[in-house]
Write a protein that holds these residues in place. Structure first.
Motif, PDB file in Angstrom:
ATOM      1  N   ALA A 133       0.808  -1.212   0.000  1.00  0.00           N
ATOM      2  CA  ALA A 133       0.000   0.000   0.000  1.00  0.00           C
ATOM      3  C   ALA A 133       0.845   1.267   0.000  1.00  0.00           C
ATOM      4  CB  ALA A 133      -0.925   0.001   1.217  1.00  0.00           C
ATOM      5  N   VAL A 134       2.156   1.125   0.031  1.00  0.00           N
ATOM      6  CA  VAL A 134       3.050   2.276   0.130  1.00  0.00           C
ATOM      7  C   VAL A 134       3.682   2.561  -1.222  1.00  0.00           C
ATOM      8  CG1 VAL A 134       5.104   3.193   1.254  1.00  0.00           C
ATOM      9  CG2 VAL A 134       3.539   1.735   2.531  1.00  0.00           C
ATOM     10  N   ARG A 135       3.648   3.808  -1.626  1.00  0.00           N
ATOM     11  CA  ARG A 135       4.305   4.197  -2.867  1.00  0.00           C
ATOM     12  C   ARG A 135       5.723   4.654  -2.565  1.00  0.00           C
ATOM     13  NH1 ARG A 135       0.045   7.458  -6.812  1.00  0.00           N
ATOM     14  NH2 ARG A 135      -1.593   5.848  -6.796  1.00  0.00           N
ATOM     15  N   LEU A 136       6.676   4.139  -3.326  1.00  0.00           N
ATOM     16  CA  LEU A 136       8.077   4.484  -3.132  1.00  0.00           C
ATOM     17  C   LEU A 136       8.649   5.132  -4.380  1.00  0.00           C
ATOM     18  CD1 LEU A 136       9.456   1.208  -1.474  1.00  0.00           C
ATOM     19  CD2 LEU A 136       8.530   3.232  -0.327  1.00  0.00           C
ATOM     20  N   THR A 137       9.525   6.107  -4.176  1.00  0.00           N
ATOM     21  CA  THR A 137      10.324   6.593  -5.297  1.00  0.00           C
ATOM     22  C   THR A 137      11.352   5.529  -5.628  1.00  0.00           C
ATOM     23  OG1 THR A 137      12.007   7.636  -3.904  1.00  0.00           O
ATOM     24  CG2 THR A 137      10.052   8.957  -4.449  1.00  0.00           C
ATOM     25  N   HIS A 138      11.992   5.667  -6.772  1.00  0.00           N
ATOM     26  CA  HIS A 138      13.020   4.692  -7.138  1.00  0.00           C
ATOM     27  C   HIS A 138      14.177   4.702  -6.139  1.00  0.00           C
ATOM     28  CE1 HIS A 138      11.495   4.829 -11.566  1.00  0.00           C
ATOM     29  NE2 HIS A 138      10.722   4.119 -10.787  1.00  0.00           N
ATOM     30  N   ALA A 139      14.531   5.884  -5.655  1.00  0.00           N
ATOM     31  CA  ALA A 139      15.613   5.966  -4.671  1.00  0.00           C
ATOM     32  C   ALA A 139      15.209   5.290  -3.365  1.00  0.00           C
ATOM     33  CB  ALA A 139      15.992   7.421  -4.419  1.00  0.00           C
ATOM     34  N   GLN A 140      13.966   5.478  -2.934  1.00  0.00           N
ATOM     35  CA  GLN A 140      13.493   4.824  -1.719  1.00  0.00           C
ATOM     36  C   GLN A 140      13.482   3.308  -1.888  1.00  0.00           C
ATOM     37  OE1 GLN A 140       9.738   6.901  -1.452  1.00  0.00           O
ATOM     38  NE2 GLN A 140      10.446   8.150   0.281  1.00  0.00           N
ATOM     39  N   ALA A 141      13.063   2.851  -3.057  1.00  0.00           N
ATOM     40  CA  ALA A 141      13.051   1.411  -3.314  1.00  0.00           C
ATOM     41  C   ALA A 141      14.469   0.848  -3.336  1.00  0.00           C
ATOM     42  CB  ALA A 141      12.347   1.125  -4.640  1.00  0.00           C
TER      43      ALA A 141
END
Length: 348
Positions: A7-15
């Motif tokens: 349910a959490v959206r991540l930026t590519h850097a966060q991922a």
């Protein structure tokens, strides 16, 4: 246990930071394979699945994540800490697994320095998959700092550890050396031993000091898998020496050629040598340019005579001195003992 983040959206850097966390999971062995993490994102940025490599013979990080994702991987974005491999070893090539799963895009941090496994990015691009590299590359490389350098060198990474007095002595004139360092420094040594897959000394050290060369002295250290004990040299050894007990495996190499020793250990899939030998063995490795890191504990002590920490290196002028780069300095304090200064240096 992997964390559900659907349910959490991540930026590519966060991922990628999450993939780096997975790669560094405490249950992952350091050797001989790199530690790798993978996060599969939907095009909206929600997490489909996570995976990481748990050691030789287990699924690679991409395969681990794809196995969990199943058909949900089609059209996904794969965030991986290391370039997907392109060869068949104990498991199949990850690049092909990603192609077969139908991912639309692959972002990886560090290019694979292994010439046998590299080339995954080209294979993915040839299959029409968008590929980007370099996202948080330095952070990812830090997880596999020693493995990466060893792979680039195609030989084990060598850390030379020694304790010394202020005037560069590793033992007094009568041969006594216990203890130059303090108890905290010795425990620190065991922590560093546990990070290696080889502990190495020369035959003279075994004959004179009779060391155990095992990871011990702290309950929280990973002693389940002891490093290989390697003894280098041609001197005959006492049959009852501690290195021949059943606490850890031991390899005796009757040679004075450091390059030959490292070549053999590389073929054995050993990647990090902790060199604890005396001044002669240390000098042989240093003179051959085969020391990558130096860890020294400097005690506030003067002897004026005794055994040097390193033997003759063939250096006759200050201009030719070996000048490693200091990367860390710390004061190692111990109850009821004088503190030591720990210096960590890199030679390249």
């Amino acid at each position: 246990m992997l964390i559900a983040r659907s349910a959490v959206r991540l930026t590519h850097a966060q991922a990628m930071r999450r993939a780096i966390e997975l790669a560094a999971s405490p249950d992952v062995p350091l050797w001989p394979n790199p530690r790798v993490g993978c996060v599969l994102l939907s095009k909206r940025g929600t997490v489909i699945a996570e995976g990481y490599h748990r050691g030789a013979g287990t699924p690679h990080a991409e395969a681990d994540a794809l196995n969990q994702a199943g058909e949900r991987a089609r059209g996904a974005i794969a965030i991986v800490t290391l370039e997907p491999c392109n060869h068949t070893g104990r498991t199949g090539p990850c690049a092909q697994r990603l192609i077969d799963a139908g991912v639309s895009r692959v972002l990886y941090a560090q290019s694979d320095p292994n010439p046998i496994a590299s080339g995954g990015a080209e294979t993915l691009r040839a299959a029409g998959i968008e590929v980007e590299s370099g996202l948080l590359a330095e952070e990812s490389r830090a997880v596999n700092r020693v493995w990466s350098r060893a792979t680039e060198l195609q030989r084990p990474y060598v850390t030379w550890k020694f304790a010394t007095t202020l005037d560069g002595r590793s033992a007094a004139a009568d041969g006594t050396s216990r203890w130059i360092s303090n108890a905290a420094a010795r425990r620190d040594t065991h922590v560093r031993r546990a990070e290696c897959d080889v502990i190495m000394v020369g035959t003279n050290t075994v004959a004179v000091d009779d060391p155990s060369l095992t990871v011990r002295d702290a309950d929280d250290l990973p002693a389940a898998v002891q490093p290989l004990r390697v003894v280098v040299g041609e001197r005959a050894l006492p049959v009852h020496a501690k290195v021949f007990d059943d606490a850890a495996p031991t390899l005796v190499m009757a040679t004075h050629d450091p390059a030959m020793v490292l070549e053999h250990l590389w073929r054995m899939e050993k990647r990090h040598v902790f060199l604890e030998g005396g001044p002669t063995l240390a000098a042989a490795f240093a003179a051959a340019g085969l020391i990558d890191e130096i860890v020294t504990y400097v005690a506030p002590m003067l002897l004026g005579a005794g055994r040097n920490a390193v033997a003759d290196l063939g250096i006759s002028t200050i201009a030719d001195a070996l000048r490693p780069t200091v990367v860390d300095i710390a004061i190692i304090e111990s109850a009821d003992e004088q503190p030591c200064v720990r210096l960590v240096m890199e030679t390249s």
